[in-house]
Design a protein around this motif. Sequence first.
Motif, PDB file in Angstrom:
ATOM      1  N   ARG A  92     -32.002 -67.953 -44.223  1.00 10.77           N
ATOM      2  CA  ARG A  92     -33.382 -67.462 -44.276  1.00 10.77           C
ATOM      3  C   ARG A  92     -34.242 -68.310 -43.344  1.00 10.77           C
ATOM      4  NH1 ARG A  92     -36.416 -68.735 -49.576  1.00 10.77           N
ATOM      5  NH2 ARG A  92     -36.898 -70.546 -48.301  1.00 10.77           N
ATOM      6  N   LEU A  93     -35.054 -67.641 -42.578  1.00  9.52           N
ATOM      7  CA  LEU A  93     -35.918 -68.339 -41.601  1.00  9.52           C
ATOM      8  C   LEU A  93     -37.375 -68.028 -41.934  1.00  9.52           C
ATOM      9  CD1 LEU A  93     -35.483 -68.382 -37.757  1.00  9.52           C
ATOM     10  CD2 LEU A  93     -37.602 -67.541 -38.705  1.00  9.52           C
ATOM     11  N   THR A  94     -38.183 -69.059 -42.096  1.00  2.68           N
ATOM     12  CA  THR A  94     -39.615 -68.871 -42.321  1.00  2.68           C
ATOM     13  C   THR A  94     -40.313 -68.738 -40.978  1.00  2.68           C
ATOM     14  OG1 THR A  94     -39.448 -70.306 -44.256  1.00  2.68           O
ATOM     15  CG2 THR A  94     -41.671 -69.876 -43.411  1.00  2.68           C
ATOM     16  N   VAL A  95     -41.237 -67.809 -40.865  1.00  3.40           N
ATOM     17  CA  VAL A  95     -42.025 -67.680 -39.645  1.00  3.40           C
ATOM     18  C   VAL A  95     -42.828 -68.979 -39.481  1.00  3.40           C
ATOM     19  CG1 VAL A  95     -43.858 -66.392 -38.472  1.00  3.40           C
ATOM     20  CG2 VAL A  95     -42.177 -65.178 -39.912  1.00  3.40           C
ATOM     21  N   GLY A  96     -42.675 -69.615 -38.324  1.00  4.16           N
ATOM     22  CA  GLY A  96     -43.321 -70.912 -38.119  1.00  4.16           C
ATOM     23  C   GLY A  96     -44.378 -70.863 -37.037  1.00  4.16           C
ATOM     24  N   SER A  97     -44.650 -72.014 -36.475  1.00  2.04           N
ATOM     25  CA  SER A  97     -45.578 -72.096 -35.332  1.00  2.04           C
ATOM     26  C   SER A  97     -44.915 -71.422 -34.134  1.00  2.04           C
ATOM     27  CB  SER A  97     -45.857 -73.560 -35.008  1.00  2.04           C
ATOM     28  OG  SER A  97     -44.647 -74.166 -34.550  1.00  2.04           O
ATOM     29  N   GLU A  98     -45.713 -71.131 -33.110  1.00  2.00           N
ATOM     30  CA  GLU A  98     -45.133 -70.526 -31.901  1.00  2.00           C
ATOM     31  C   GLU A  98     -43.996 -71.398 -31.367  1.00  2.00           C
ATOM     32  OE1 GLU A  98     -47.859 -69.451 -28.786  1.00  2.00           O
ATOM     33  OE2 GLU A  98     -46.223 -69.247 -27.320  1.00  2.00           O
ATOM     34  N   GLU A  99     -44.229 -72.704 -31.320  1.00  2.00           N
ATOM     35  CA  GLU A  99     -43.210 -73.622 -30.787  1.00  2.00           C
ATOM     36  C   GLU A  99     -41.923 -73.550 -31.624  1.00  2.00           C
ATOM     37  OE1 GLU A  99     -44.231 -77.745 -31.181  1.00  2.00           O
ATOM     38  OE2 GLU A  99     -42.442 -78.398 -30.089  1.00  2.00           O
ATOM     39  N   ALA A 100     -42.085 -73.555 -32.934  1.00  2.00           N
ATOM     40  CA  ALA A 100     -40.906 -73.528 -33.815  1.00  2.00           C
ATOM     41  C   ALA A 100     -40.163 -72.197 -33.685  1.00  2.00           C
ATOM     42  CB  ALA A 100     -41.343 -73.753 -35.263  1.00  2.00           C
ATOM     43  N   ASN A 101     -40.918 -71.096 -33.596  1.00  2.00           N
ATOM     44  CA  ASN A 101     -40.278 -69.777 -33.489  1.00  2.00           C
ATOM     45  C   ASN A 101     -39.481 -69.670 -32.194  1.00  2.00           C
ATOM     46  OD1 ASN A 101     -41.594 -69.108 -35.863  1.00  2.00           O
ATOM     47  ND2 ASN A 101     -43.327 -68.156 -34.806  1.00  2.00           N
ATOM     48  N   ARG A 102     -40.085 -70.155 -31.105  1.00  2.00           N
ATOM     49  CA  ARG A 102     -39.392 -70.084 -29.811  1.00  2.00           C
ATOM     50  C   ARG A 102     -38.149 -70.980 -29.837  1.00  2.00           C
ATOM     51  NH1 ARG A 102     -42.065 -67.114 -26.162  1.00  2.00           N
ATOM     52  NH2 ARG A 102     -44.323 -66.889 -26.396  1.00  2.00           N
ATOM     53  N   ALA A 103     -38.281 -72.156 -30.449  1.00  2.00           N
ATOM     54  CA  ALA A 103     -37.136 -73.071 -30.515  1.00  2.00           C
ATOM     55  C   ALA A 103     -36.014 -72.454 -31.363  1.00  2.00           C
ATOM     56  CB  ALA A 103     -37.582 -74.408 -31.116  1.00  2.00           C
ATOM     57  N   ALA A 104     -36.383 -71.752 -32.433  1.00  2.00           N
ATOM     58  CA  ALA A 104     -35.368 -71.136 -33.306  1.00  2.00           C
ATOM     59  C   ALA A 104     -34.621 -70.037 -32.555  1.00  2.00           C
ATOM     60  CB  ALA A 104     -36.033 -70.577 -34.567  1.00  2.00           C
ATOM     61  N   VAL A 105     -35.352 -69.225 -31.821  1.00  2.00           N
ATOM     62  CA  VAL A 105     -34.704 -68.127 -31.090  1.00  2.00           C
ATOM     63  C   VAL A 105     -33.802 -68.688 -29.991  1.00  2.00           C
ATOM     64  CG1 VAL A 105     -35.150 -66.230 -29.473  1.00  2.00           C
ATOM     65  CG2 VAL A 105     -36.379 -66.346 -31.643  1.00  2.00           C
ATOM     66  N   THR A 106     -34.278 -69.696 -29.275  1.00  2.00           N
ATOM     67  CA  THR A 106     -33.458 -70.308 -28.218  1.00  2.00           C
ATOM     68  C   THR A 106     -32.156 -70.852 -28.827  1.00  2.00           C
ATOM     69  OG1 THR A 106     -35.458 -70.898 -27.035  1.00  2.00           O
ATOM     70  CG2 THR A 106     -33.481 -72.093 -26.403  1.00  2.00           C
ATOM     71  N   ALA A 107     -32.280 -71.518 -29.961  1.00  2.00           N
ATOM     72  CA  ALA A 107     -31.093 -72.117 -30.579  1.00  2.00           C
ATOM     73  C   ALA A 107     -30.140 -71.026 -31.101  1.00  2.00           C
ATOM     74  CB  ALA A 107     -31.516 -73.044 -31.715  1.00  2.00           C
ATOM     75  N   LEU A 108     -30.697 -69.963 -31.682  1.00  2.00           N
ATOM     76  CA  LEU A 108     -29.829 -68.885 -32.188  1.00  2.00           C
ATOM     77  C   LEU A 108     -29.117 -68.183 -31.028  1.00  2.00           C
ATOM     78  CD1 LEU A 108     -32.088 -67.408 -35.012  1.00  2.00           C
ATOM     79  CD2 LEU A 108     -29.776 -68.344 -35.331  1.00  2.00           C
ATOM     80  N   ALA A 109     -29.833 -67.980 -29.934  1.00  2.00           N
ATOM     81  CA  ALA A 109     -29.217 -67.334 -28.766  1.00  2.00           C
ATOM     82  C   ALA A 109     -28.097 -68.232 -28.223  1.00  2.00           C
ATOM     83  CB  ALA A 109     -30.275 -67.057 -27.701  1.00  2.00           C
ATOM     84  N   ALA A 110     -28.355 -69.536 -28.176  1.00  2.00           N
ATOM     85  CA  ALA A 110     -27.329 -70.467 -27.681  1.00  2.00           C
ATOM     86  C   ALA A 110     -26.123 -70.455 -28.617  1.00  2.00           C
ATOM     87  CB  ALA A 110     -27.926 -71.871 -27.579  1.00  2.00           C
ATOM     88  N   PHE A 111     -26.360 -70.368 -29.906  1.00  2.00           N
ATOM     89  CA  PHE A 111     -25.262 -70.331 -30.880  1.00  2.00           C
ATOM     90  C   PHE A 111     -24.409 -69.089 -30.641  1.00  2.00           C
ATOM     91  CE2 PHE A 111     -23.780 -68.634 -35.020  1.00  2.00           C
ATOM     92  CZ  PHE A 111     -22.822 -69.605 -35.289  1.00  2.00           C
ATOM     93  N   MET A 112     -25.046 -67.963 -30.466  1.00  2.00           N
ATOM     94  CA  MET A 112     -24.291 -66.717 -30.293  1.00  2.00           C
ATOM     95  C   MET A 112     -23.553 -66.699 -28.957  1.00  2.00           C
ATOM     96  SD  MET A 112     -24.421 -65.118 -33.057  1.00  2.00           S
ATOM     97  CE  MET A 112     -23.914 -63.423 -32.781  1.00  2.00           C
ATOM     98  N   ALA A 113     -24.082 -67.434 -27.977  1.00  2.00           N
ATOM     99  CA  ALA A 113     -23.438 -67.441 -26.653  1.00  2.00           C
ATOM    100  C   ALA A 113     -22.376 -68.548 -26.549  1.00  2.00           C
ATOM    101  CB  ALA A 113     -24.505 -67.648 -25.576  1.00  2.00           C
ATOM    102  N   SER A 114     -22.336 -69.423 -27.552  1.00  2.00           N
ATOM    103  CA  SER A 114     -21.466 -70.613 -27.438  1.00  2.00           C
ATOM    104  C   SER A 114     -19.998 -70.249 -27.649  1.00  2.00           C
ATOM    105  CB  SER A 114     -21.883 -71.675 -28.449  1.00  2.00           C
ATOM    106  OG  SER A 114     -21.663 -71.195 -29.757  1.00  2.00           O
TER     107      SER A 114
END
Length: 362
Positions: free
Chosen positions: A340-362
Amino acid sequence: MSLTPKPGIMEIEAYEPGRSEAAGVARVHKLSSNESPFGPSPKAVAAYEAAEPKLGAYPEGSARILREAIAAHYGLASDRIVCGNGSDELLTLLANSYVRPKDEVLFSAHAFSVYKISTLANSGVPVEVPTRDLKLDIGDMIARVSAKTRLVYLANPNNPTASYVAVSDMRRLHAALPDSALLVIDAAYSEYVRRNDYEAGIELVSTSDNVVMTRTFSKAYGLAGIRVGWAYCPKHVADVLNRVRAPFNVNIAAQRAAVAGLADRPHVEAVIRHNETWRDWLIEQIRKTGLHVEDSVANFLLIHFPKKAGRSAVDADRFLMARGIILRGCASYDLPQCLRLTVGSEEANRAAVTALAAFMAS
Ligand SMILES: Cc1ncc(COP(=O)(O)O)c(C=O)c1O
């Protein structure tokens, strides 16, 4: 005879809060507890600080200033409002007051853990209604209502699935309950919901004798740390809660901060607007990574991970934690393949998406 707790208590799995630290990572984004990224209104903080000279005295015992502020804000009767040390306290006190040993307590599968805990703590029988595609079908819940049903917890919206029940379905459920059962509508995330067929519960409580709605200042109002919740009740239920609650259960700083927070409409409206924008963005971006995300009406998202080795929720959690992104594992909600992911600050949301994309591409 040796000392043993009441039947049911040893079946309880203690509540597991969202984590707040990632070992070895200096900069973390905590998206694990459905808190507001903005925190409280500055006016609430000022009111909290202004309570300092009052700290030596007991607060007024019934949280009168807060009940009156809530009553004025929503157009309710203040003597039908009971405040609590978080809405958790009120959810628990309702079970303590009404559930007798072997009474049945209904709630949806994958629902907020406090329902099961407070049922078992009162030697009641939890009846978990299975969901369809993670959504509660109200007909399925009605089918499980029996003469033994004493209490029904309805999280609306539900945590962690982020889905909601339409007001027409709440009415159907209420109509199917015996007068001896209490419907508890837990509307902790109601401020975030913008749906024409949604109603937090005020109408149903106002027109019936066996419905309670609980609300909280922990989510949209950003006051989770100070613990304030409230219940809108029929008068006879308010009377019961006032007998069993601790005499000074809401401290003076909490009462004052909540009154000021409630009055700061621009702050809460900004929180809700931010949430809408970034919730939709997060859903879209996370779906682009190939992950399945449930639709959400709240301030959090439920993300499904594949059962494949290297791609599971446990793997994702480890990968994200190493990058300082803290989500909430959902094994205790019987959803081990989800985070479960809580909607966060813009910075946190962008960091979460970047990390999830990297995870899926890893
Ligand atoms: C569905 C639901 N109800 C109630 C609560 C309790 O909130 P509080 O005790 O902070 O008011 C939570 C908190 O996570 C929740 O998710």
